[in-house]
Enzyme design. Structure first.
Site, PDB file in Angstrom:
ATOM      1  N   CYS A  45       2.718  -0.098   8.585  1.00  0.00           N
ATOM      2  CA  CYS A  45       3.096  -0.881   7.652  1.00  0.00           C
ATOM      3  C   CYS A  45       2.329  -2.056   8.053  1.00  0.00           C
ATOM      4  CB  CYS A  45       4.831  -1.527   8.060  1.00  0.00           C
ATOM      5  SG  CYS A  45       5.790  -0.091   8.277  1.00  0.00           S
TER       6      CYS A  45
HETATM    7  C1  BEZ Z   1       4.275   3.062  10.409  1.00  0.00           C
HETATM    8  O1  BEZ Z   1       4.362   2.307   9.942  1.00  0.00           O
HETATM    9  O2  BEZ Z   1       3.353   3.284  11.083  1.00  0.00           O
HETATM   10  C2  BEZ Z   1       5.351   3.756  10.850  1.00  0.00           C
HETATM   11  C3  BEZ Z   1       6.491   3.599  10.700  1.00  0.00           C
HETATM   12  C4  BEZ Z   1       7.620   4.464  10.730  1.00  0.00           C
HETATM   13  C5  BEZ Z   1       7.432   5.624  11.337  1.00  0.00           C
HETATM   14  C6  BEZ Z   1       5.779   5.995  11.751  1.00  0.00           C
HETATM   15  C7  BEZ Z   1       5.194   5.333  11.099  1.00  0.00           C
END
Ligand code: BEZ
Length: 211
Positions: A45
């Site tokens: 994200c």
């Molecule tokens: C991420 O943004 O890296 C992420 C968010 C939730 C679960 C797995 C990865």
């Protein structure tokens, strides 16, 4: 009920990093990208938000407003934004909805309980000036989106909203396009003065009409 292409994008009021937003009022007559993020302070994200912010001018050029969402509160978004700026070299320059009560996530069906029952998936809704949903994408948390692809589909959506054409596989702005079946060869002579190549009667290729 599931949101489908052509539906009016549901309206909502929400707290965001830019204050309270009424979605339809905020969007006005622009296009909009509403996209969800599973969780604050997560790596994928963080990269998506930094990259999207870097494309601010590209979205603005296309009259598109961007708004993010996660089920974390606004004060958490503000703290996370410092990390995004530090690690991605770009400050977030669009509002992020703090949806701790999941009001918007539920309205847009962004939580898919068989994937995860607390976090949103990576949803994308592209909404037109007429408030109608033009495109829906859903990615799992583990796969970051291709934000360049969002610009590409916006180019296609905006072109096909104005001309009776469709865009072929892997099309990018400036490439040849397809004359839709609704246009007879007779009408095509007026509408596509640059001419076309009929590979098949149903596959008529013409230069992009607004270039
Ligand atoms: C991420 O943004 O890296 C992420 C968010 C939730 C679960 C797995 C990865």
């Amino acid at each position: 009920m599931a949101i489908r292409l052509g539906d009016i994008a549901p309206d909502f009021e929400a707290d965001t990093t830019d204050g309270k937003v009424n979605f339809h009022e905020w969007k006005k007559d622009s296009w909009a990208v509403l996209f969800s993020h599973p969780k604050d302070f997560t790596p994928v994200c963080t990269t998506e938000l930094g990259y999207t912010a870097k494309l601010k001018d590209e979205f603005a050029k296309r009259n598109v407003k961007v708004i993010g969402l996660s089920v974390d509160p606004v004060d958490s978004h503000h703290k996370w934004e410092k990390d995004i700026e530090e690690t991605q070299g770009q400050a977030v320059n669009f509002p992020m909805i703090g949806d701790s009560d999941r009001k918007v996530a539920d309205l847009y069906d962004m939580i898919h309980p068989n994937a995860n029952d607390t976090m949103t998936v990576r949803s994308v809704f592209i909404i037109g000036p007429d408030k109608k949903v033009k495109l829906i994408l859903t990615y799992p948390a583990s796969t970051g989106r291709n934000v360049d692809e969002l610009l590409r589909v916006i180019d296609s959506l905006q072109l096909t909203a104005n001309y009776q054409v469709a865009t072929p596989v892997n099309w990018t702005d400036g490439d040849d396009v397809i004359i839709t079946a609704a246009v007879s060869d007779e009408d095509a002579k007026d509408k596509f003065p640059k001419g076309w190549k009929a590979v098949k009667p149903y596959l008529r290729i013409t230069p992009q009409p607004n270039k």
